[in-house]
Design an enzyme around this catalytic site. Structure first.
Site, PDB file in Angstrom:
ATOM      1  N   LYS A  77      -8.630  -0.062  -8.882  1.00 58.89           N
ATOM      2  CA  LYS A  77      -9.178  -0.697  -7.678  1.00 58.89           C
ATOM      3  C   LYS A  77     -10.235   0.206  -7.051  1.00 58.89           C
ATOM      4  O   LYS A  77     -10.023   1.406  -6.897  1.00 58.89           O
ATOM      5  CB  LYS A  77      -8.059  -0.954  -6.670  1.00 58.89           C
ATOM      6  CG  LYS A  77      -8.509  -1.637  -5.382  1.00 58.89           C
ATOM      7  CD  LYS A  77      -7.322  -1.878  -4.463  1.00 58.89           C
ATOM      8  CE  LYS A  77      -7.729  -2.649  -3.212  1.00 58.89           C
ATOM      9  NZ  LYS A  77      -8.618  -1.862  -2.328  1.00 58.89           N
ATOM     10  N   THR A 108      -6.042   3.349  -7.171  1.00 58.51           N
ATOM     11  CA  THR A 108      -7.188   3.252  -6.277  1.00 58.51           C
ATOM     12  C   THR A 108      -8.072   4.488  -6.388  1.00 58.51           C
ATOM     13  O   THR A 108      -7.591   5.619  -6.295  1.00 58.51           O
ATOM     14  CB  THR A 108      -6.716   3.060  -4.829  1.00 58.51           C
ATOM     15  OG1 THR A 108      -5.960   1.846  -4.760  1.00 58.51           O
ATOM     16  CG2 THR A 108      -7.883   2.959  -3.873  1.00 58.51           C
ATOM     17  N   TYR A 127      -2.320   5.622  -4.187  1.00 59.26           N
ATOM     18  CA  TYR A 127      -3.239   6.733  -3.992  1.00 59.26           C
ATOM     19  C   TYR A 127      -2.671   7.942  -4.722  1.00 59.26           C
ATOM     20  O   TYR A 127      -1.468   8.223  -4.611  1.00 59.26           O
ATOM     21  CB  TYR A 127      -3.362   7.090  -2.506  1.00 59.26           C
ATOM     22  CG  TYR A 127      -4.120   6.106  -1.663  1.00 59.26           C
ATOM     23  CD1 TYR A 127      -5.453   5.798  -1.937  1.00 59.26           C
ATOM     24  CD2 TYR A 127      -3.518   5.511  -0.562  1.00 59.26           C
ATOM     25  CE1 TYR A 127      -6.163   4.910  -1.138  1.00 59.26           C
ATOM     26  CE2 TYR A 127      -4.223   4.622   0.252  1.00 59.26           C
ATOM     27  CZ  TYR A 127      -5.540   4.328  -0.048  1.00 59.26           C
ATOM     28  OH  TYR A 127      -6.235   3.453   0.736  1.00 59.26           O
ATOM     29  N   HIS A 130     -13.508  -1.241  -0.659  1.00 54.88           N
ATOM     30  CA  HIS A 130     -12.432  -0.916   0.294  1.00 54.88           C
ATOM     31  C   HIS A 130     -12.641  -1.637   1.621  1.00 54.88           C
ATOM     32  O   HIS A 130     -12.353  -1.117   2.688  1.00 54.88           O
ATOM     33  CB  HIS A 130     -12.360   0.599   0.519  1.00 54.88           C
ATOM     34  CG  HIS A 130     -10.966   1.100   0.803  1.00 54.88           C
ATOM     35  ND1 HIS A 130     -10.175   1.651  -0.175  1.00 54.88           N
ATOM     36  CD2 HIS A 130     -10.233   1.124   1.930  1.00 54.88           C
ATOM     37  CE1 HIS A 130      -9.019   2.021   0.349  1.00 54.88           C
ATOM     38  NE2 HIS A 130      -9.024   1.691   1.632  1.00 54.88           N
ATOM     39  N   SER A 185       0.822  -1.204   0.000  1.00 58.19           N
ATOM     40  CA  SER A 185       0.000   0.000   0.000  1.00 58.19           C
ATOM     41  C   SER A 185       0.862   1.263   0.000  1.00 58.19           C
ATOM     42  O   SER A 185       1.972   1.285   0.558  1.00 58.19           O
ATOM     43  CB  SER A 185      -0.902   0.008   1.241  1.00 58.19           C
ATOM     44  OG  SER A 185      -1.528   1.262   1.419  1.00 58.19           O
TER      45      SER A 185
END
Length: 429
Positions: A283, A193, A167, A307, A136
């Site tokens: 995603k 994402t 992100y 999520h 992540s």
């Protein structure tokens, strides 16, 4: 009449074979876990409440998470009989590379706060099992160290792979730098994402005062007393650092709101695609229309996900959405799914309904909290066993043989049609 006799010592010894005691407490603890739910209970006993609730909880009333898990329970399998499946093959090809199992490890943030081995344990276990591991943007181990953890594992017949979840932040240069670092480290897939323009309302975290760094209160200290091993690990290992954030302080929601940008758009997707040399998937897709548009736009795949129920509560259930999306985008498109997976049977059902792959998040973290790297190995072992057993009982030898006819999604939450709503309104009047 049964003839009675005195017990024979030799026969008693044959019947009463005592198991050799295992003095390794961690191994004994993990072997006692037969399901992911068992690992969750062990994790809850061993982890302070604030850290456990961060993993276990979801947004607001946690309805999205509960519904996602219930959707997997509400399935009916349809096995084929007299179809030998003695040698079950769970391997697959996903996004241009192999995977020994039809699932990989999903991106999770703040992972070393759950257990200090963190992403290194996840990446190492995934590599040993021959499945992908996703780091992540808010991971607590660097891109380079995750790659090193993967490389350290002996290379099996199916090597481990690294994916990176991105992100797009307010400061675009941070995101662009992460993309470049992940590409340089040899990560082969990027998860762009799209379901986190702002942070969801994670009420357990607010009630627990969960923050980075952890806040010590009377409550957290009292809760930690029976869990000294967690604090010893936390205080005697390297400082908690993030893959991307140079400054921290505040609740998780405050950190997300400070970093994320609610204005991201298809333009940002185009920029990232121009930078990224590997496979690009989106995603957080939650409806058929977006799925079709993204596949038509040429992304390499989509992940149906809400999520883990941690953003918009009452969001669509990805598993329910799956067959509708596959019907619209075509069975050749790469559609993946996450949220709510707690059993290998959930994974088999997803593949049968058209998913090319699945991702596990909490299931992996429960294993991590229960026993570090060995706990993640146990998570993968449990899911592998459940997948193999479910396939064999269905009469299926290979994932390619799974079809929609093998699964029925039983109705529990049925949408109210316009005509039904109008009739109800007429009765109320």
């Amino acid at each position: 009449m049964v003839t009675r006799q005195l017990p024979q010592v030799g026969e008693l010894l044959e019947l009463m074979q005592f198991k050799k005691p295992d003095l390794n407490l961690k191994r004994r603890r993990l072997e006692s876990a037969l399901t992911i739910d068992d690992l969750r209970l062990i994790a809850k006993r061993r982890t302070p409440k604030a850290a456990f609730d961060y993993t276990d909880g979801a947004a607001e009333g946690e309805l999205s998470l509960a519904r996602a898990r219930q959707a997997f329970r509400d399935i009916e399998f349809h096995p084929d009989v007299l179809r030998p499946a003695a040698n079950v093959d769970t391997s697959t090809t996903i996004l241009g590379g192999p995977s020994a199992l039809p699932f990989g490890i999903a991106p999770t943030g703040f992972t070393r706060l759950m257990q200090t081995e963190g992403e290194s344990a996840g990446a190492g276990a995934a590599a040993a099992a021959g499945i992908p591991f996703t780091l992540s943007t808010l991971g607590t181990t660097s891109i380079e160290d995750v790659k090193a953890a993967t490389v350290r594992e002996p290379r099996g017949p199916i090597p481990g792979r690294n994916w990176f979840q991105l992100y797009v932040m307010r400061d675009r240069d941070i995101s662009y730098g992460l993309v470049e670092r992940a590409a340089k480290a040899g990560f082969d897939t990027l998860q762009f994402t799209v379901d986190t323009p702002i942070a969801g309302a994670r009420l357990r975290d607010k009630r627990n005062g969960f923050s980075i760094p952890p806040q010590l209160t009377v409550g957290t200290i009292v809760n930690a007393i029976p869990r000294p091993w967690w604090w010893i690990d936390f205080l005697t290992t390297p400082k908690l650092e993030f893959a991307s954030l140079s400054t921290t302080g505040g609740t998780v929601g405050e950190l997300l709101n400070a970093a994320m940008d609610p204005t991201i758009s298809y333009d940002d997707l185009d920029v990232i695609r121009s930078m990224w040399p590997g496979k690009l998937v989106v995603k957080g897709v939650q409806n058929v229309e977006d799925s079709t548009r993204l596949i038509d736009a040429g992304v390499d795949g989509i992940i149906l996900s809400n999520h883990g129920g941690r953003q918009l509560d009452r969001a669509p259930i990805p598993f329910h959405l799956l067959p509708h999306v596959v019907r619209e985008v075509g069975k050749d498109a790469t559609v993946m799914v996450d949220t709510g997976i707690m059993n290998g049977a959930d994974i088999v059902a997803s593949v049968a309904l058209g998913a090319k792959f699945t991702l596990i998040g909490r299931a992996y973290l429960y294993g991590l909290m229960a026993g570090g790297r060995a706990g993640v190995d146990r998570t993968i072992e449990i899911l592998r066993t459940e997948i193999e057993r479910t396939m064999a009982l269905l009469g299926v030898s290979h994932l390619d043989e799974l079809e929609p006819r093998h699964v029925t999604q039983l109705a529990r939450l049925v949408p109210v049609s316009a005509s039904t709503a109008q009739a109800a309104a007429a009765l109320d009047a």
